[in-house]
Design an enzyme around this catalytic site. Structure first.
Site, short mmCIF file in Angstrom:
data_model
loop_
_atom_site.label_atom_id
_atom_site.label_comp_id
_atom_site.label_asym_id
_atom_site.label_seq_id
_atom_site.Cartn_x
_atom_site.Cartn_y
_atom_site.Cartn_z
N LYS A 38 8.59 72.04 20.93
CA LYS A 38 9.03 72.81 22.10
C LYS A 38 10.49 72.50 22.41
O LYS A 38 11.28 73.38 22.71
CB LYS A 38 8.15 72.46 23.31
CG LYS A 38 6.72 72.99 23.18
CD LYS A 38 5.80 72.41 24.25
CE LYS A 38 4.36 72.87 24.01
NZ LYS A 38 3.38 72.24 24.91
N GLN A 82 2.34 67.94 29.41
CA GLN A 82 1.62 68.08 28.15
C GLN A 82 0.20 67.51 28.29
O GLN A 82 0.01 66.39 28.73
CB GLN A 82 2.38 67.34 27.04
CG GLN A 82 1.77 67.50 25.65
CD GLN A 82 1.83 68.94 25.13
OE1 GLN A 82 2.81 69.65 25.31
NE2 GLN A 82 0.75 69.37 24.49
N ASP A 105 3.53 76.82 32.24
CA ASP A 105 2.30 76.82 31.43
C ASP A 105 1.29 77.83 31.97
O ASP A 105 0.34 78.19 31.29
CB ASP A 105 1.66 75.43 31.46
CG ASP A 105 1.78 74.71 30.12
OD1 ASP A 105 2.06 75.37 29.11
OD2 ASP A 105 1.57 73.48 30.10
#
Ligand code: NDP
Length: 278
Positions: A38, A82, A105
């Site tokens: 990412k 994460q 997200d």
């Protein structure tokens, strides 16, 4: 890449680059690898991204405090925690702590709810990427039988919702581990999405000729011929299913790169819609 061009236009108009902060707790190897991917992709498109690493001994309160700081920081557009988190941390509490306007997200219940009612703000990156793949490949979604295998909050449920919205119009079946006869459903699919985490779960006998297959699974299987001792495969038996399929995504290389692109897209959107954008 389109996101890169759009970031360039945004900064050329005098704005600072979109700013993403990724929190990585512990040293889970797969998570560390995803976060590296990412970060690299963000740098390539001109997004300012930084990974905030914390040991897996971090307490939930400390993690929530860190999120609170990022929420309050006007220079931060997007926050990503994460997953998975260590067991002593309540992942739901962490997800809910992220400011929904910075939740790139798309996991915050407010954003999940918006997606569900057909008014999305941030669509979770993997389902967003799947919809882009389908649309850009000119797959007929309207009226199609779409079968989703797997009902996680991050993939299965949101993609099932997106496919059934009024701007997509598929007829959706959502399968899971308690589905009585999985093949009965998958054989009817015009569009089959596998998001389970089991290598070769979907075999050639389970699909009809002409199906479009999106394989979301990322599974490590032992492979002594590889230096690292394993290789990555999806949930679909690619070799056997590909000859029957009109289209099929490979693993690695299909959904994964689209997922990262959509995360970057969400980060740019967060910057563009920020009430304090500069
Ligand atoms: P979860 O592990 O959260 O959920 C798996 C789902 O599969 C559950 O709903 C489970 O059912 C269902 N399931 C398990 N076994 C079966 C079975 N035999 N038949 C039918 N359904 C079954 O999955 P995630 O969505 O988090 O991840 C799925 C896969 O996708 C993983 O391999 C993951 O690594 C990968 N992934 C890839 C991404 C990418 O960018 N390409 C992003 C996210 C995930 P039940 O609910 O009943 O337990």
């Amino acid at each position: 890449m389109e996101v890169q061009a759009d970031v360039s236009s945004w900064t050329a108009a005098g704005h600072r680059p979109p700013c993403l902060r990724v929190i990585l707790v512990g040293d889970h190897p797969a998570s560390a690898s995803y976060v590296r991917g990412k970060r690299k992709a963000a740098a390539e498109v001109g997004i300012d991204s930084e990974t905030l690493r914390r040991p897996d001994t971090i307490t939930q309160d400390e993690l929530l405090a860190l999120i609170g700081e990022l929420n309050a920081d006007d220079a931060v557009d997007g926050i990503l925690v994460q997953l998975p988190l260590p067991e002593h941390i309540d992942a739901d509490a962490v997800i809910e702590a992220v400011d929904p306007a910075k939740d790139v997200d798309g996991f915050h219940p407010e954003n999940t709810g918006r997606l569900f009612i057909g008014a999305p703000r941030f669509i979770p990156a993997t389902p967003f990427g799947i919809m882009e793949l389908l649309r850009r490949s000119d797959v007929v979604i309207e009226g199609a039988e779409a079968v989703v295998v797997g009902r996680s909050n991050i993939v299965g449920k949101p993609i099932a919702s997106l496919l059934g919205q009024r701007d997509a119009n598929a007829t959706v079946t959502l399968c899971h581990s308690r589905t009585r006869d999985l093949a009965l459903h998958t054989r009817r699919a015009d569009i089959l999405i596998a998001a389970v985490g089991r290598p070769n779960l979907i075999t050639a006998e389970m699909v009809k000729t002409g199906v479009t297959v999106i394989d979301v699974g990322i599974n490590r299987v032992d492979d002594a011929s590889r230096e690292r001792g394993y290789r990555l495969v999806g949930d679909v038996d690619f070799e056997q299913v590909a000859p029957k399929a009109a289209r099929i995504t490979p693993v690695p290389g299909g959904v994964g790169p689209m997922t990262i692109a959509m995360l970057l897209r969400n980060t740019l959107t967060a910057a563009q819609t920020s009430p304090v954008a500069t």
